[in-house]
Design an enzyme around this catalytic site. Structure first.
Site, short mmCIF file in Angstrom:
data_model
loop_
_atom_site.label_atom_id
_atom_site.label_comp_id
_atom_site.label_asym_id
_atom_site.label_seq_id
_atom_site.Cartn_x
_atom_site.Cartn_y
_atom_site.Cartn_z
N LYS A 70 -62.94 27.47 -10.61
CA LYS A 70 -63.85 27.36 -11.76
C LYS A 70 -65.23 27.05 -11.19
O LYS A 70 -65.51 25.94 -10.75
CB LYS A 70 -63.34 26.23 -12.66
CG LYS A 70 -64.35 25.58 -13.58
CD LYS A 70 -64.87 26.48 -14.67
CE LYS A 70 -65.94 25.74 -15.45
NZ LYS A 70 -67.23 25.67 -14.73
N CYS A 101 -74.74 15.62 -2.05
CA CYS A 101 -74.02 14.35 -2.18
C CYS A 101 -74.36 13.41 -1.03
O CYS A 101 -74.28 12.20 -1.16
CB CYS A 101 -72.52 14.61 -2.22
SG CYS A 101 -71.98 15.65 -0.85
N GLU A 137 -77.76 7.68 -8.10
CA GLU A 137 -77.84 8.99 -7.47
C GLU A 137 -78.83 9.84 -8.28
O GLU A 137 -78.54 10.22 -9.41
CB GLU A 137 -76.46 9.68 -7.46
CG GLU A 137 -76.51 11.00 -6.72
CD GLU A 137 -75.19 11.78 -6.75
OE1 GLU A 137 -74.60 11.89 -7.84
OE2 GLU A 137 -74.79 12.28 -5.69
P1 NAD Z 1 -70.63 18.20 -12.57
O1 NAD Z 1 -69.67 17.08 -12.49
O2 NAD Z 1 -71.56 18.25 -13.71
O3 NAD Z 1 -69.85 19.60 -12.58
C1 NAD Z 1 -68.99 19.98 -11.53
C2 NAD Z 1 -68.02 21.03 -12.03
O4 NAD Z 1 -67.14 20.42 -12.97
C3 NAD Z 1 -68.64 22.21 -12.73
O5 NAD Z 1 -67.95 23.38 -12.37
C4 NAD Z 1 -68.39 21.91 -14.21
O6 NAD Z 1 -68.35 23.06 -15.00
C5 NAD Z 1 -67.04 21.23 -14.14
N1 NAD Z 1 -66.69 20.33 -15.26
C6 NAD Z 1 -67.53 19.65 -16.07
N2 NAD Z 1 -66.80 18.91 -16.95
C7 NAD Z 1 -65.49 19.13 -16.67
C8 NAD Z 1 -64.27 18.61 -17.20
N3 NAD Z 1 -64.23 17.74 -18.20
N4 NAD Z 1 -63.10 19.04 -16.64
C9 NAD Z 1 -63.11 19.90 -15.60
N5 NAD Z 1 -64.24 20.42 -15.06
C10 NAD Z 1 -65.41 20.02 -15.59
O7 NAD Z 1 -71.39 18.19 -11.16
P2 NAD Z 1 -72.61 19.11 -10.69
O8 NAD Z 1 -73.82 18.68 -11.45
O9 NAD Z 1 -72.20 20.53 -10.67
O10 NAD Z 1 -72.75 18.67 -9.15
C11 NAD Z 1 -73.49 17.58 -8.74
C12 NAD Z 1 -72.60 16.41 -8.39
O11 NAD Z 1 -71.65 16.82 -7.41
C13 NAD Z 1 -73.36 15.26 -7.74
O12 NAD Z 1 -72.94 14.03 -8.28
C14 NAD Z 1 -72.97 15.37 -6.27
O13 NAD Z 1 -73.07 14.15 -5.54
C15 NAD Z 1 -71.58 15.86 -6.36
N6 NAD Z 1 -71.18 16.50 -5.11
C16 NAD Z 1 -70.30 15.86 -4.29
C17 NAD Z 1 -69.94 16.43 -3.05
C18 NAD Z 1 -68.99 15.73 -2.12
O14 NAD Z 1 -68.51 16.37 -1.18
N7 NAD Z 1 -68.68 14.46 -2.33
C19 NAD Z 1 -70.49 17.66 -2.68
C20 NAD Z 1 -71.39 18.29 -3.55
C21 NAD Z 1 -71.71 17.71 -4.77
#
Ligand code: NAD
Length: 481
Positions: free
Chosen positions: A179, A288, A385
């Site tokens: 997804k 991240c 963050e």
């Molecule tokens: P997000 O949580 O808004 O979305 C991530 C994904 O989850 C998207 O595909 C979204 O459509 C999906 N999603 C949203 N609600 C959902 C639900 N209820 N159930 C299942 N899927 C759902 O995050 P983002 O804005 O895309 O990414 C940024 C965040 O990701 C930051 O907090 C960053 O730190 C984190 N991140 C972490 C790492 C790591 O390795 N730890 C790497 C990259 C990004």
């Protein structure tokens, strides 16, 4: 040109069953970039059924050598299409294309090849025991793929993070439904073409576009999904963990971070400034591992602040596709507004702005790279963050204070440390409470090194052998002789 992005299910592109779509805008221009399938429960069911069929009929039993070969072929194709992917990623993310060329695409290839090499090396064990009920036994274990995996991808490095999840799952013999983020659906759609061309059988990899709280939520909750691997925000990670409580599905959660970059008085200042800048501003701070808290020994804080301020004000912000651009636009207007609001919050909470304030283009989601100095490690800027090009410098007086500040957030993902003293490097690496510490560099990512955090940064790992283990079960077989 507007892309028309359909789901990829059972080896074929197809619109959402409801025909519903949503619009994805280009961050640097605010113009329409793609019309994307908005999947519903029926599409989720179709994608999971396709992955389930492929798991049972082809992929699990195709043989480990073939699985490795498929991943190698996919790596070759990503290499062949590197510039296409760089272009798509830069346009959909608004991010300077040089970063994709130097980092995301090569790292994707390396990840696919690394896990391709693992596919035929996943062996069980024979285990000596005292036997059973007076009879001798032969005992052995087998590693079995876990089944259909839901992989939820964020927008900040979609291709690379997708490879981190896809490659170990396929090497292990699992099939997947991916997804993508609604903000980064384009490059992953191209990846599906390469997956078909690589000879990976239909249904092994499925791409399900859609809105997170509907399509994403339905996917992770689907009863035939045996495992969920999620990268994204801590808030959504927590919501998924709540949704799945009681299902006993194994979860990998790669969540947010608030990395400290610690500069000791004995650091090589020139080397440190280069690394600090990368940690602060790579991907416009949308990583991240963003090192947005710069902890500097008080004796050198003025020198470091001046150097960072000058370098920050010299960053070339602009068209992501232009070869000279160092920083592009943020992912969407909502996120830009959020990051801008942190800059205002910093000012109103008494932080001193030491770089920033330049006028940005009025079209597109550009945010001026901005640096603050502050005395309060508990301030909003130092704790939350921000996920944008905004950093804060905090001074400390001794090692203990540096460690205390570094460990004072709810996150525990990564940190970097700048020192010439080898003993100090080892000592502090032990004391800093994160999943990955980098010394005299900023968070180098490599498929051979595990990547994962704890506390509010998540659960489990991507990359390395540890990622593979997350897609495997160990079965014990005992034979009485
Ligand atoms: P997000 O949580 O808004 O979305 C991530 C994904 O989850 C998207 O595909 C979204 O459509 C999906 N999603 C949203 N609600 C959902 C639900 N209820 N159930 C299942 N899927 C759902 O995050 P983002 O804005 O895309 O990414 C940024 C965040 O990701 C930051 O907090 C960053 O730190 C984190 N991140 C972490 C790492 C790591 O390795 N730890 C790497 C990259 C990004």
């Amino acid at each position: 040109m507007t892309y028309r992005l359909d789901n990829f299910i059972d080896g074929a592109f197809q619109p959402a069953i409801s025909r519903e779509t949503f619009i994805k805008l280009e961050p640097a221009t605010s113009l329409e970039l793609a019309v994307v399938a908005a999947s519903g429960q029926d599409d989720v069911d179709a994608a999971v059924a396709s992955a389930q069929r492929a798991f049972k009929t082809s992929w699990r039993d195709i043989g480990a050598v073939r699985r490795g070969q498929c991943l190698q072929r996919l790596a070759d194709l990503v290499e062949r299409d590197a510039e296409v992917l760089v272009n798509l990623l830069a346009r959909e993310q608004g991010r300077a294309s040089i970063e994709m060329r130097m980092m995301d695409v090569p790292m994707t290839v390396d990840t696919l090849r690394y896990f391709a090499g693992w596919a035929d090396k996943l062996e069980g064990r024979t285990v000596p025991t005292a036997g059973s009920m007076g009879r001798m036994t032969v005992n052995y274990t087998e590693l079995e793929p876990i089944g259909v995996v839901a992989q939820v991808i964020p927008w900040n490095a979609p291709l690379m993070i997708c490879a981190w999840k896809l490659a170990p799952a396929l090497a292990a013999g699992c099939t997947v439904v991916i997804k993508p983020s609604e903000d980064a659906p384009v490059a992953l759609s191209h990846l599906m073409r390469l997956i078909a061309e690589a000879g990976i059988p239909p249904g092994v990899v499925n791409l399900l576009h859609g809105i997170g709280p509907t399509a994403g939520r339905a996917l992770v909750a689907h009863p035939d999904v045996a495992k969920v691997s999620f990268t994204g925000s801590t808030e959504v990670g927590r919501a998924i963990a709540r949704d799945l409580a009681g299902s006993f599905k194994p979860l990998t959660l790669e969540l947010g971070g608030k990395a400290a970059q610690i500069v000791m008085a004995d650091a090589d200042i020139e080397q440190a400034v280069g690394g600090l800048m990368m940690g602060l501003y790579a991907n416009q701070g949308q990583t991240c591992a963003a090192g947005s808290r710069i902890l500097v020994h008080r004796s050198i804080s003025e020198a470091i602040s001046e150097a960072l301020a000058a370098a920050t004000n010299a960053i070339r912000v602009g068209d992501p596709l232009h070869a000279d651009t160092q920083m592009g636009a943020l992912i969407n207007a909502r996120h830009k507004a959020r990051v801008d609001s942190y800059i205002e919050r910093g000012k109103s909470e008494g932080a001193r702005m030491i770089a920033g304030g330049r006028v940005m283009p009025d079209r597109g989601n550009f945010v001026c790279p901005t640096l603050f100095a502050h005395d309060d490690p508990n301030s909003t800027l130092a704790q939350e963050e921000i996920f944008g090009p905004v950093g804060v410098i905090l001074a400390f007086d001794d090692e203990d204070e540096a460690v205390r500040i570094a460990n004072s957030t709810r996150y525990a993902l990564s940190a970097s440390l700048w020192t010439r003293d080898v003993s100090r490097a080892h000592r502090l690496a032990r004391q800093i409470d994160v999943g990955a510490v980098a010394v005299n560099c900023w968070s180098p990512l490599d498929p051979r090194l595990a990547w994962g955090g704890h506390k509010d940064s998540g659960l489990g790992h991507d990359l390395s052998r540890r990622a593979l283990e997350a897609y495997l079960r160990e079965k014990t077989v005992t034979i009485a002789l």
